[in-house]
Design a protein around this motif. Structure first.
Motif, PDB file in Angstrom:
ATOM      1  N   VAL A 110      79.577  37.660  34.962  1.00  0.00           N
ATOM      2  CA  VAL A 110      78.206  37.629  34.224  1.00  0.00           C
ATOM      3  C   VAL A 110      78.116  38.048  33.041  1.00  0.00           C
ATOM      4  CG1 VAL A 110      77.116  40.186  34.204  1.00  0.00           C
ATOM      5  CG2 VAL A 110      77.415  39.331  36.343  1.00  0.00           C
ATOM      6  N   GLY A 111      79.567  37.900  32.765  1.00  0.00           N
ATOM      7  CA  GLY A 111      80.487  37.859  30.829  1.00  0.00           C
ATOM      8  C   GLY A 111      79.894  36.881  30.484  1.00  0.00           C
ATOM      9  N   GLU A 112      80.377  36.069  31.239  1.00  0.00           N
ATOM     10  CA  GLU A 112      80.312  33.993  30.925  1.00  0.00           C
ATOM     11  C   GLU A 112      78.754  33.853  30.639  1.00  0.00           C
ATOM     12  OE1 GLU A 112      82.271  32.201  33.595  1.00  0.00           O
ATOM     13  OE2 GLU A 112      84.443  33.007  33.038  1.00  0.00           O
ATOM     14  N   LEU A 113      78.063  34.238  31.762  1.00  0.00           N
ATOM     15  CA  LEU A 113      76.347  33.985  31.781  1.00  0.00           C
ATOM     16  C   LEU A 113      75.431  34.650  30.686  1.00  0.00           C
ATOM     17  CD1 LEU A 113      75.245  34.193  35.396  1.00  0.00           C
ATOM     18  CD2 LEU A 113      75.541  32.117  34.274  1.00  0.00           C
ATOM     19  N   ASP A 114      75.935  35.636  30.577  1.00  0.00           N
ATOM     20  CA  ASP A 114      75.890  36.854  29.518  1.00  0.00           C
ATOM     21  C   ASP A 114      75.280  35.658  27.835  1.00  0.00           C
ATOM     22  OD1 ASP A 114      74.480  39.009  27.650  1.00  0.00           O
ATOM     23  OD2 ASP A 114      76.135  39.229  26.769  1.00  0.00           O
ATOM     24  N   ASP A 115      77.099  35.446  27.710  1.00  0.00           N
ATOM     25  CA  ASP A 115      76.921  34.321  26.349  1.00  0.00           C
ATOM     26  C   ASP A 115      75.460  33.122  26.593  1.00  0.00           C
ATOM     27  OD1 ASP A 115      79.238  35.800  25.467  1.00  0.00           O
ATOM     28  OD2 ASP A 115      80.559  34.525  26.357  1.00  0.00           O
ATOM     29  N   GLU A 116      75.737  33.210  27.422  1.00  0.00           N
ATOM     30  CA  GLU A 116      74.852  31.466  27.664  1.00  0.00           C
ATOM     31  C   GLU A 116      73.406  32.428  27.291  1.00  0.00           C
ATOM     32  OE1 GLU A 116      74.256  29.060  30.836  1.00  0.00           O
ATOM     33  OE2 GLU A 116      76.333  29.435  31.538  1.00  0.00           O
ATOM     34  N   VAL A 117      73.037  33.424  27.895  1.00  0.00           N
ATOM     35  CA  VAL A 117      71.689  33.866  27.337  1.00  0.00           C
ATOM     36  C   VAL A 117      71.881  34.838  25.964  1.00  0.00           C
ATOM     37  CG1 VAL A 117      69.634  36.049  27.328  1.00  0.00           C
ATOM     38  CG2 VAL A 117      71.451  35.156  29.669  1.00  0.00           C
ATOM     39  N   ASP A 118      72.655  34.753  25.279  1.00  0.00           N
ATOM     40  CA  ASP A 118      72.977  35.079  24.153  1.00  0.00           C
ATOM     41  C   ASP A 118      72.598  33.724  22.946  1.00  0.00           C
ATOM     42  OD1 ASP A 118      73.590  37.691  24.205  1.00  0.00           O
ATOM     43  OD2 ASP A 118      75.120  37.778  23.955  1.00  0.00           O
ATOM     44  N   GLN A 119      73.031  32.675  23.252  1.00  0.00           N
ATOM     45  CA  GLN A 119      72.766  31.137  22.836  1.00  0.00           C
ATOM     46  C   GLN A 119      71.905  31.780  22.934  1.00  0.00           C
ATOM     47  OE1 GLN A 119      74.943  29.333  21.155  1.00  0.00           O
ATOM     48  NE2 GLN A 119      73.057  28.299  19.941  1.00  0.00           N
ATOM     49  N   PHE A 120      71.029  31.036  24.350  1.00  0.00           N
ATOM     50  CA  PHE A 120      69.353  31.091  24.344  1.00  0.00           C
ATOM     51  C   PHE A 120      68.788  31.338  23.278  1.00  0.00           C
ATOM     52  CE2 PHE A 120      70.126  28.924  28.300  1.00  0.00           C
ATOM     53  CZ  PHE A 120      69.677  28.036  28.153  1.00  0.00           C
ATOM     54  N   SER A 121      69.176  32.213  23.346  1.00  0.00           N
ATOM     55  CA  SER A 121      67.929  33.699  22.566  1.00  0.00           C
ATOM     56  C   SER A 121      67.671  33.502  20.819  1.00  0.00           C
ATOM     57  CB  SER A 121      68.572  35.370  22.316  1.00  0.00           C
ATOM     58  OG  SER A 121      67.712  36.447  21.909  1.00  0.00           O
ATOM     59  N   GLY A 122      69.484  33.311  20.868  1.00  0.00           N
ATOM     60  CA  GLY A 122      69.648  32.801  19.008  1.00  0.00           C
ATOM     61  C   GLY A 122      68.850  31.248  18.834  1.00  0.00           C
ATOM     62  N   ASP A 123      68.678  30.575  19.855  1.00  0.00           N
ATOM     63  CA  ASP A 123      67.954  29.402  19.751  1.00  0.00           C
ATOM     64  C   ASP A 123      65.844  29.868  19.585  1.00  0.00           C
ATOM     65  OD1 ASP A 123      70.455  27.538  19.373  1.00  0.00           O
ATOM     66  OD2 ASP A 123      70.455  27.166  21.690  1.00  0.00           O
ATOM     67  N   ALA A 124      65.971  30.744  20.406  1.00  0.00           N
ATOM     68  CA  ALA A 124      64.259  31.119  20.625  1.00  0.00           C
ATOM     69  C   ALA A 124      64.314  32.067  19.266  1.00  0.00           C
ATOM     70  CB  ALA A 124      64.363  31.838  21.971  1.00  0.00           C
ATOM     71  N   TYR A 125      64.667  32.362  18.597  1.00  0.00           N
ATOM     72  CA  TYR A 125      64.156  33.112  17.459  1.00  0.00           C
ATOM     73  C   TYR A 125      64.834  31.944  16.384  1.00  0.00           C
ATOM     74  CZ  TYR A 125      65.301  36.521  13.908  1.00  0.00           C
ATOM     75  OH  TYR A 125      64.468  37.060  12.369  1.00  0.00           O
ATOM     76  N   LYS A 126      65.696  31.688  16.301  1.00  0.00           N
ATOM     77  CA  LYS A 126      64.855  29.796  15.034  1.00  0.00           C
ATOM     78  C   LYS A 126      63.436  29.199  15.313  1.00  0.00           C
ATOM     79  CE  LYS A 126      70.166  29.367  14.805  1.00  0.00           C
ATOM     80  NZ  LYS A 126      71.597  28.411  14.572  1.00  0.00           N
ATOM     81  N   LEU A 127      63.327  29.087  16.382  1.00  0.00           N
ATOM     82  CA  LEU A 127      62.465  28.118  16.986  1.00  0.00           C
ATOM     83  C   LEU A 127      61.454  28.936  16.378  1.00  0.00           C
ATOM     84  CD1 LEU A 127      61.039  25.659  17.990  1.00  0.00           C
ATOM     85  CD2 LEU A 127      60.935  27.463  20.104  1.00  0.00           C
ATOM     86  N   MET A 128      60.908  29.961  17.041  1.00  0.00           N
ATOM     87  CA  MET A 128      59.626  31.327  16.718  1.00  0.00           C
ATOM     88  C   MET A 128      59.441  31.344  14.824  1.00  0.00           C
ATOM     89  SD  MET A 128      59.846  33.573  19.569  1.00  0.00           S
ATOM     90  CE  MET A 128      60.294  32.938  21.377  1.00  0.00           C
ATOM     91  N   THR A 129      60.894  32.276  14.886  1.00  0.00           N
ATOM     92  CA  THR A 129      60.773  32.205  13.212  1.00  0.00           C
ATOM     93  C   THR A 129      60.140  31.355  12.361  1.00  0.00           C
ATOM     94  OG1 THR A 129      62.862  32.225  13.059  1.00  0.00           O
ATOM     95  CG2 THR A 129      62.349  34.392  13.410  1.00  0.00           C
ATOM     96  N   GLY A 130      60.632  30.140  12.483  1.00  0.00           N
ATOM     97  CA  GLY A 130      60.509  28.903  11.969  1.00  0.00           C
ATOM     98  C   GLY A 130      59.080  28.283  12.191  1.00  0.00           C
ATOM     99  N   TYR A 131      58.179  27.897  13.395  1.00  0.00           N
ATOM    100  CA  TYR A 131      56.757  28.433  13.690  1.00  0.00           C
ATOM    101  C   TYR A 131      56.239  28.916  12.788  1.00  0.00           C
ATOM    102  CZ  TYR A 131      52.889  27.787  15.889  1.00  0.00           C
ATOM    103  OH  TYR A 131      50.836  27.742  16.237  1.00  0.00           O
ATOM    104  N   LEU A 132      56.932  30.515  12.603  1.00  0.00           N
ATOM    105  CA  LEU A 132      55.980  31.603  11.574  1.00  0.00           C
ATOM    106  C   LEU A 132      56.145  31.341  10.156  1.00  0.00           C
ATOM    107  CD1 LEU A 132      54.397  34.021  12.231  1.00  0.00           C
ATOM    108  CD2 LEU A 132      56.399  35.151  11.889  1.00  0.00           C
TER     109      LEU A 132
END
Length: 219
Positions: free
Chosen positions: A150-172
């Motif tokens: 679970v801890g390892e998968l949480d790291d993956e979620v954090d990475q995806f979250s950071g990528d999504a944030y960059k994508l969305m703020t860049g579009y905005l």
């Protein structure tokens, strides 16, 4: 050993309630994201209405645990298991709340087409549901390996979250006129990231039960 047998039966009843609650929380996440993808406001409203079932089950579990503590006065490992169940039920209730929050954001977005590719968000949702299953199974079955996963998968979620944030703020940045829509997608990204954090808390409670010491699976 009838007394011990009755206590074990009560623990099994408690665990069954937790499993039901976990399944409902996972369904809330699944349905709310499906509503987001298909722009189905009616489904989003259904997710919000169904949250009352999770809240009622959380209350039922809390009352059951209080009764169990008073009746059995458990010690050592049994006490850790019951207190862990109390903490985990609270975490599951919050996870279901995030499903409701996603549904509310979906309603605010309405019928508008998605401004960015939300496949990253879907991956976060899928990982979160996988984490929830592993986290609860770790607690119910005493499996420390699942807690660590679970801890390892949480790291993956954090990475995806950071990528999504960059994508969305860049579009905005390039499309400030779409602020309201993008804010809702940014909120959904945050809800999914927080969902994974709460599931990691479940895994940490499981690890404490198994090993008798605190683990920080978020580090």
């Amino acid at each position: 050993m009838v007394v011990r047998g009755n206590f074990e039966n009560s623990l099994q009843d408690l665990q069954a309630k937790m499993k039901t609650m976990s399944d409902l929380a996972a369904a809330s996440l699944e349905k709310s994201f499906e509503a987001l993808k298909t722009k189905d406001v009616e489904l989003a409203l259904k997710v919000i209405d169904e949250d009352e079932v999770v809240d009622d089950l959380d209350t039922e579990i809390n009352h059951f645990i209080i009764w169990l503590l008073a009746k059995e006065q458990p010690v050592a490992r049994d006490l850790r298991k019951i207190i862990g169940a109390l903490k985990i039920s609270s975490e599951i209730e919050r996870i279901a709340d995030f499903g409701v929050n996603i549904a509310k954001s979906t309603i605010k977005i309405g019928n508008a087409d998605s401004l960015v590719n939300i496949s990253i968000l879907e991956k976060m949702k899928d990982l979160s549901i996988k984490m929830l299953q592993k986290g609860l199974d770790s607690f119910l079955n005493g499996d420390i390996a699942l807690a660590k996963e679970v801890g390892e998968l949480d790291d993956e979620v954090d990475q995806f979250s950071g990528d999504a944030y960059k994508l969305m703020t860049g579009y905005l940045k390039d499309h400030p006129e779409e602020t309201e829509h993008m804010v809702q997608l940014l909120l959904i990204n945050r809800y999914l990231e927080r969902t994974a954090d709460h599931i990691t808390n479940i895994a940490e409670s499981a690890a404490y039960l198994i090993k008798g010491q605190m683990y920080d699976l978020n580090s």
